[in-house]
Design an enzyme around this catalytic site. Sequence first.
Site, mmCIF file in Angstrom:
data_model
loop_
_atom_site.group_PDB
_atom_site.id
_atom_site.type_symbol
_atom_site.label_atom_id
_atom_site.label_comp_id
_atom_site.label_asym_id
_atom_site.label_seq_id
_atom_site.Cartn_x
_atom_site.Cartn_y
_atom_site.Cartn_z
ATOM 1 N N SER A 266 54.742 6.033 -92.662
ATOM 2 C CA SER A 266 54.186 6.920 -93.691
ATOM 3 C C SER A 266 52.932 7.593 -93.143
ATOM 4 C CB SER A 266 53.785 6.118 -94.927
ATOM 5 O OG SER A 266 52.484 5.565 -94.769
ATOM 6 N N ASP A 267 52.547 8.706 -93.755
ATOM 7 C CA ASP A 267 51.238 9.269 -93.418
ATOM 8 C C ASP A 267 50.176 8.440 -94.152
ATOM 9 O OD1 ASP A 267 49.235 10.778 -92.345
ATOM 10 O OD2 ASP A 267 50.081 12.715 -92.884
ATOM 11 N N TRP A 268 48.957 8.719 -93.857
ATOM 12 C CA TRP A 268 47.768 7.955 -94.303
ATOM 13 C C TRP A 268 47.738 7.829 -95.841
ATOM 14 C CZ3 TRP A 268 43.338 6.735 -91.099
ATOM 15 C CH2 TRP A 268 42.171 6.396 -91.792
ATOM 16 N N GLY A 269 47.983 6.637 -96.309
ATOM 17 C CA GLY A 269 47.897 6.402 -97.761
ATOM 18 C C GLY A 269 49.014 7.036 -98.568
ATOM 19 N N ALA A 270 50.029 7.583 -97.879
ATOM 20 C CA ALA A 270 51.026 8.390 -98.596
ATOM 21 C C ALA A 270 51.881 7.566 -99.556
ATOM 22 C CB ALA A 270 51.921 9.125 -97.598
#
Length: 728
Positions: A266-270
Site C-alpha cells: 500500500s502507499d503511506w497510510g493508504a
Amino acid sequence: MKTEAELRHLLSEMTQEEKIAQTTQVIINYYQKTGTEVTGPMGQLGIKSESMKDLGSVLGTAFAEDVIAIQKKYLAENRLHIPMLFMTDVIHGYRTIYPIPLGLGASFDPALVEECSAMAAAEASANGIQLTFAPMADYVRDARWGRVMESFGEDPLLNSTLCAAETVGFQGRDGDVSKPDRIAACVKHVAAYGGAESGRDYNSVEISERLLREYYFPAYKACIDAGAKALMPSFNSLNGIPSTANSWLMKEVVRGEWGFDGVAISDWGAVMELVRHGVAADRKEAARLAGENECDIEMMSSAYYNHLAELVAEGIIRQETLDRMVLRILRLKNDLGLFDDPFHGASPEKAKALSLCEAHRALALRAAEESAVLLKNDGVLPFSTEVKKIALIGPYASEHAIIGQWKARGLAEESVSVEEGVRRLLPDTEILTATGCSFLWDDLSEEGFAEAVETAKGADAVILCLGEPDRYSGEGKCRTDLRLPGAQEKLAKAVSTVNKNTALLLFAGRPLVLTEVEKTVPAILEMWFPGNEGGNAAAHLLFGKACPCGKLPMSFPKATGQVPLYYNRPSTGRPKKKPEGVYEDFTSNYIDCGNLALYPFGYGLSYASFVYSSLTLDKTSLDPDGELTVTVRVKNEGSVEGKETVQLYLRDLVASTVRPTQSLIAFEKVTLAPGEERDVVFKITEPMLRFYDFHCVFRSEAGEFQISTGCADRLILTKTFTLTEGRS
Ligand code: NOJ
C-alpha cells in the site's frame, strides 16, 4: 536460496501473528542511528516494540550501519529467522543525484535511464536498501500536479519505454535481484494517480476505461513485463473506488490480465485512508477491503496488525488469502537472497567508496547534459569561452539546491552550483554575481534589480539563473500559477533589455509558463533539477563544451489556463484552421491565447543544425501480417556534432472512435557529425496501429493512416499508407 517447497514449509510453520507481522511495515525514525525501538507515529498506531522481531519490512533507513544493526538484532530474536526487508524511495539517485525523472525523460534515451538507475541501485544497496518505490510510472498531462517531476511525461510510448528501462536498471538485465548491487523495483502508483482532477494531489480521478487502457496503464504494464517485483496501488479513488480497495483494478486487471504475482504494497497510510475516503466505516473494515484485495503489505498504518487476525478468525478474510499474501512476501525475500545474506551485501565501506565516486559523478554529469532542453536561441548560444566578463544573475546563480525533491540521501551542498560550474570551466574569466530577486511567490521585492541591471550592463555574457524552488514540486506541491514565482519575470525583462547577450537557465520540476520571458530573453535553456552535477552541465552547455539535445517530455503551456495540455489530443469537430492568434468564431480554441503549447512535446533545439530531407515508405499498403519500412533522412548541416531524436508520429484518419490528431509511435536518438547524413529506419507493423475501441477492444481497423516526422504540433514530411485489414 530456498525452493518453493521450502518457502511453503516455512509458511506452514508460522503462527497467525507471525504471518500478520510479515504484512506490516514499520518506519523507523529516519536517520536514527540504530533505530531499534518503535517510536514516533508507528508507536502511536499501536505497533509494539516486542513485535519488532517479527515485522516484515522497514521503511526509510538510510545507512548500511543501521540496516546491519537492525537486521542482526531482530534476526537473532525471530523464531524462524525470517529476515526483514528494507525499502525506501530511490527516485533519481541515492547519494549521487542525477536529473529528476522529468528531466531524464527529455533525454529520450532508455540506455541512459538504465545506466542511471543501475548506479542508484548499487549505491542504495551498499547502504542496505533492498527495494525502491520506483519507477513512478504515472502518466501525466497536468503541470499543476507537483509530482510531474517524478514522471517521464505525457506520452505513453516514451513513458513505457523509459519506465521499463528504469526497472531493468534497478533489477539487472537478468532480473536476479539477489546480486548485491541490485534492488527490487516497485512500480507505482497504480492507477492513474497522475490523473488527479485539477492537478491537485491525492484528488479523485474519473477517467474512462478506454483512456485508462490507452494512456495510463501501458507504463505500469511495461514495468511488470520488465519484471518489477513489487507494485504500489495509488492513493486516489479511481472512478469511485480507492485503488487499495479497487478489486477490478487490482484483481482483474493487475493480477488477472497483467499476470502480476509479485508483492503489492500500500502507499503511506493508504489502508487507513479508506476510512477517510468514506468507503470503510472503521479500520477493521479498511483492513478487510485491502486484505480481500490482496494488498500484501500495509505501509505506515496498522489496520492489518490490529485487525487481520480477527477478520480471519471470523471467516471474513479467508486463511488462504492471508497465506497467499505472506507467501508472496517470503518469495520476494528469497528472490533478494535474504535467507542467505540478510544484509544483501550492505557495507559501510562499499557505500563510502561508491557514493559520489568519479564514475558516478561522470554519469550524473552526462545525464544532466542530455536532459537539458534548449527552448530558444536567437544566436547568443553557445557563448564564446573568450568572453572577458560574465554576469550571473538571479536566485539560482550560486544556489546548491538544484537536485530537486525525492533526493534520497543526496545533499544539496554536494552539488555544483552554476557559479561553481562556470568558474571551474573558465577559471581566468571575471565572474560577477547578483541575486536580483527571490524565487518565492510571495516575495515581490525588486530591491535587488538595480544591482542586477548594473552587473549585467558591463558584462560580455549574462547568465540569468531563474526557476521555482525545489520545494514547489514533488508530493503535495501543486500550483495554480505556472509562471516564474516572485519578481523573476520582471527581472528577466530588466536584465535582458540592457544586455542582449543574455541566456536564461531554468531550474524547475515542471513545465513553466514562459510566455512573457520568451518575449525578451534571447536564449532559454531548461535544466529541470539536474542533480549534483547541474552547475558543471550548465557551464558545458552554455559555453559549447556540450551540445544540447533534450526534447520536451511535456508540453510547455502559453498560459496556466490551457492545462491539462497534451499534444496527443483527440480530434474535435471544430478544429482551429486559421493560424494561431487569428480569431475565428466557433472553433475549439481559446480566443485569448490559442490552443497550442508555447513549446510542444518533442521540441528542443541544438547547436547543430538538423535538416530532414525526406520521409519515404517502402509501400503504400500494409498487410496485417507484414511490415512497412519508414526511412527518414536527416543531415547535420551545422558545424558541431550533435544528437537528434528522430520522432515518428501517426494519425489514424478515420476510425470507429475519435483518435488523437497525432501519436508518437517510434523514436530514435542519433549522433551526427558536422556534414553527416543518416537514414533512420523504423518498422511499422499492424499491432502498432491498434487502439481501444468504444467497447475497450484493442484492435486495428482497416483504412488510411498518416505518418509524419518532426515534433508534436510541428509535424513535417507527411506520407500516408493503408492498412488492408484490421485485427484484434
Ligand atoms: C508516499 C508516496 O506517495 C509514495 O510515492 C512513496 O513511495 C511513499 N510515500 C513512501 O515514501
